[in-house]
Enzyme design. Structure first.
Site, PDB file in Angstrom:
ATOM      1  N   SER A   8      38.087  52.656  40.592  1.00 52.60           N
ATOM      2  CA  SER A   8      39.469  52.687  40.083  1.00 52.60           C
ATOM      3  C   SER A   8      39.819  54.123  39.736  1.00 52.60           C
ATOM      4  CB  SER A   8      39.578  51.832  38.814  1.00 52.60           C
ATOM      5  OG  SER A   8      40.822  52.067  38.176  1.00 52.60           O
ATOM      6  N   TYR A  68      36.573  49.784  30.548  1.00 52.96           N
ATOM      7  CA  TYR A  68      36.810  49.618  31.995  1.00 52.96           C
ATOM      8  C   TYR A  68      36.646  50.953  32.714  1.00 52.96           C
ATOM      9  CZ  TYR A  68      39.460  48.414  36.262  1.00 52.96           C
ATOM     10  OH  TYR A  68      39.861  48.213  37.559  1.00 52.96           O
TER      11      TYR A  68
HETATM   12  P1  NAI Z   1      41.333  39.791  40.928  1.00 56.89           P
HETATM   13  O1  NAI Z   1      41.186  39.309  39.537  1.00 56.89           O
HETATM   14  O2  NAI Z   1      42.497  39.324  41.735  1.00 56.89           O
HETATM   15  O3  NAI Z   1      39.991  39.549  41.763  1.00 56.89           O
HETATM   16  C1  NAI Z   1      38.722  39.811  41.230  1.00 56.89           C
HETATM   17  C2  NAI Z   1      37.770  38.725  41.674  1.00 56.89           C
HETATM   18  O4  NAI Z   1      36.464  39.038  41.156  1.00 56.89           O
HETATM   19  C3  NAI Z   1      38.142  37.341  41.132  1.00 56.89           C
HETATM   20  O5  NAI Z   1      38.235  36.400  42.191  1.00 56.89           O
HETATM   21  C4  NAI Z   1      37.020  37.018  40.171  1.00 56.89           C
HETATM   22  O6  NAI Z   1      36.698  35.617  40.109  1.00 56.89           O
HETATM   23  C5  NAI Z   1      35.861  37.828  40.735  1.00 56.89           C
HETATM   24  N1  NAI Z   1      34.806  38.072  39.744  1.00 56.89           N
HETATM   25  C6  NAI Z   1      34.935  38.441  38.450  1.00 56.89           C
HETATM   26  N2  NAI Z   1      33.737  38.532  37.869  1.00 56.89           N
HETATM   27  C7  NAI Z   1      32.816  38.195  38.821  1.00 56.89           C
HETATM   28  C8  NAI Z   1      31.402  38.080  38.823  1.00 56.89           C
HETATM   29  N3  NAI Z   1      30.665  38.327  37.722  1.00 56.89           N
HETATM   30  N4  NAI Z   1      30.783  37.744  39.985  1.00 56.89           N
HETATM   31  C9  NAI Z   1      31.512  37.488  41.106  1.00 56.89           C
HETATM   32  N5  NAI Z   1      32.851  37.546  41.143  1.00 56.89           N
HETATM   33  C10 NAI Z   1      33.490  37.901  40.012  1.00 56.89           C
HETATM   34  O7  NAI Z   1      41.373  41.393  40.807  1.00 56.89           O
HETATM   35  P2  NAI Z   1      41.659  42.560  41.854  1.00 56.89           P
HETATM   36  O8  NAI Z   1      42.791  43.324  41.306  1.00 56.89           O
HETATM   37  O9  NAI Z   1      41.703  42.059  43.235  1.00 56.89           O
HETATM   38  O10 NAI Z   1      40.348  43.448  41.604  1.00 56.89           O
HETATM   39  C11 NAI Z   1      39.371  43.708  42.605  1.00 56.89           C
HETATM   40  C12 NAI Z   1      38.672  45.002  42.219  1.00 56.89           C
HETATM   41  O11 NAI Z   1      39.631  46.065  42.233  1.00 56.89           O
HETATM   42  C13 NAI Z   1      38.073  44.990  40.820  1.00 56.89           C
HETATM   43  O12 NAI Z   1      36.820  45.634  40.845  1.00 56.89           O
HETATM   44  C14 NAI Z   1      39.079  45.790  40.012  1.00 56.89           C
HETATM   45  O13 NAI Z   1      38.491  46.392  38.888  1.00 56.89           O
HETATM   46  C15 NAI Z   1      39.513  46.815  41.044  1.00 56.89           C
HETATM   47  N6  NAI Z   1      40.780  47.474  40.769  1.00 56.89           N
HETATM   48  C16 NAI Z   1      41.937  46.761  40.646  1.00 56.89           C
HETATM   49  C17 NAI Z   1      43.119  47.425  40.363  1.00 56.89           C
HETATM   50  C18 NAI Z   1      44.407  46.694  40.180  1.00 56.89           C
HETATM   51  O14 NAI Z   1      45.394  47.336  39.750  1.00 56.89           O
HETATM   52  N7  NAI Z   1      44.495  45.406  40.492  1.00 56.89           N
HETATM   53  C19 NAI Z   1      43.182  48.893  40.219  1.00 56.89           C
HETATM   54  C20 NAI Z   1      41.900  49.535  40.388  1.00 56.89           C
HETATM   55  C21 NAI Z   1      40.760  48.836  40.671  1.00 56.89           C
END
Ligand code: NAI
Length: 244
Positions: free
Chosen positions: A130, A143
């Protein structure tokens, strides 16, 4: 265009947001993909990235289904924000567990599998970090610190596997604010519709999951054959703006 035809990928956090978009894009490029998530449903393989034994099972499932593992996308993540004085130790640890320990376990399992497959080993690994791991964003102490550690984990593993003579590339993608279920839980429709909220972003917009999936796909592909140990920022230019 990316030459991923037939490559075998494992994508964590695949049930939602950036992970789901990445699975879709990799399949469109011809890759065979195992999507995993702690929230298993339908096609998604049940997998908590913080659990060592479940990594064995996930990589084992990939090999059982497709015969090998070429590509890993370490994407699973959790949100977390708030002032430091209100930040419970457990919340800080949870960030480290998912974003650092989870990615460490994944890289270890993937590199071991790639090294078993051929000598020198081949493969490409991308971790989703991120911009919060590159420049502090207010009230994301836990985070952002976990994501900064993840960026260094990527570099450390990349250097190590490179020195050994393997052709395993390890990189990070650093998304800016992306509209996914994670951030939709924090902001309503009016927020996303109002350009004033993106005035600090040179491209005056928020990222879409497909924008991040495109960057991940490129890093995984042979088009990025000489790219390793780096962090590709996909943030519309936000990192260089003056706003925190
Ligand atoms: P999201 O919440 O839509 O998807 C994240 C997924 O990870 C979910 O399906 C969740 O069930 C799964 N997850 C959580 N903990 C887990 C675990 N212990 N084991 C397996 N799966 C697990 O979020 P998003 O936005 O798609 O995030 C994806 C990545 O992108 C994350 O690492 C997040 O930190 C990163 N990110 C997101 C940003 C944003 O603005 N949405 C910005 C920068 C980075």
């Amino acid at each position: 265009m990316t030459g991923l035809d037939g490559r075998v990928a494992l994508v964590t956090g695949a049930a939602s947001g950036i992970g789901a978009a990445t699975v879709e894009r990799l399949r469109a490029e011809g890759a065979r993909v195992l999507g995993t998530d702690i929230r298993a449903s339908g096609e998604i393989f049940p997998h908590d990235v913080t659990d060592e034994a479940q990594w064995e099972a996930a990589v084992g499932e990939c090999v059982a289904r497709f015969g090998r593992l070429d590509l890993l996308v370490s994407n699973a993540g959790i949100a977390g924000a708030g002032p430091i004085v209100d930040l419970p130790l457990e919340a800080f640890r949870a960030q480290a567990r998912v974003h650092v320990e989870g990615a460490f376990l994944g890289m270890r399992a993937a590199v071991a599998q790639m090294q078993r497959q051929e000598t020198p080993a081949r493969g490409s690994i991308v971790a989703v970090a991120s911009v919060a791991g590159m420049k502090p964003i207010l009230q994301t102490t836990a985070y952002g610190t976990a994501k900064a550690a993840l960026i260094n984990l990527v570099r450390a593993v990349a250097v190590e596997v490179g020195r050994r003579g393997d052709f395993i590339r390890v990189n990070a993608v650093a998304p800016g604010g992306t509209r996914t279920p994670m951030t939709e839980a924090l902001f309503d429709d009016a927020y996303w519709a109002d350009p004033a909220n993106f005035a600090g972003v040179p491209l005056r917009d928020y990222c879409r999951p497909a924008d991040i999936a495109g960057a991940i796909t490129w890093l995984l592909s042979d088009a990025a054959a000489f790219v390793t140990a780096t962090t590709l920022v996909v943030d519309g230019g936000w990192l260089l703006s003056n706003r925190i």
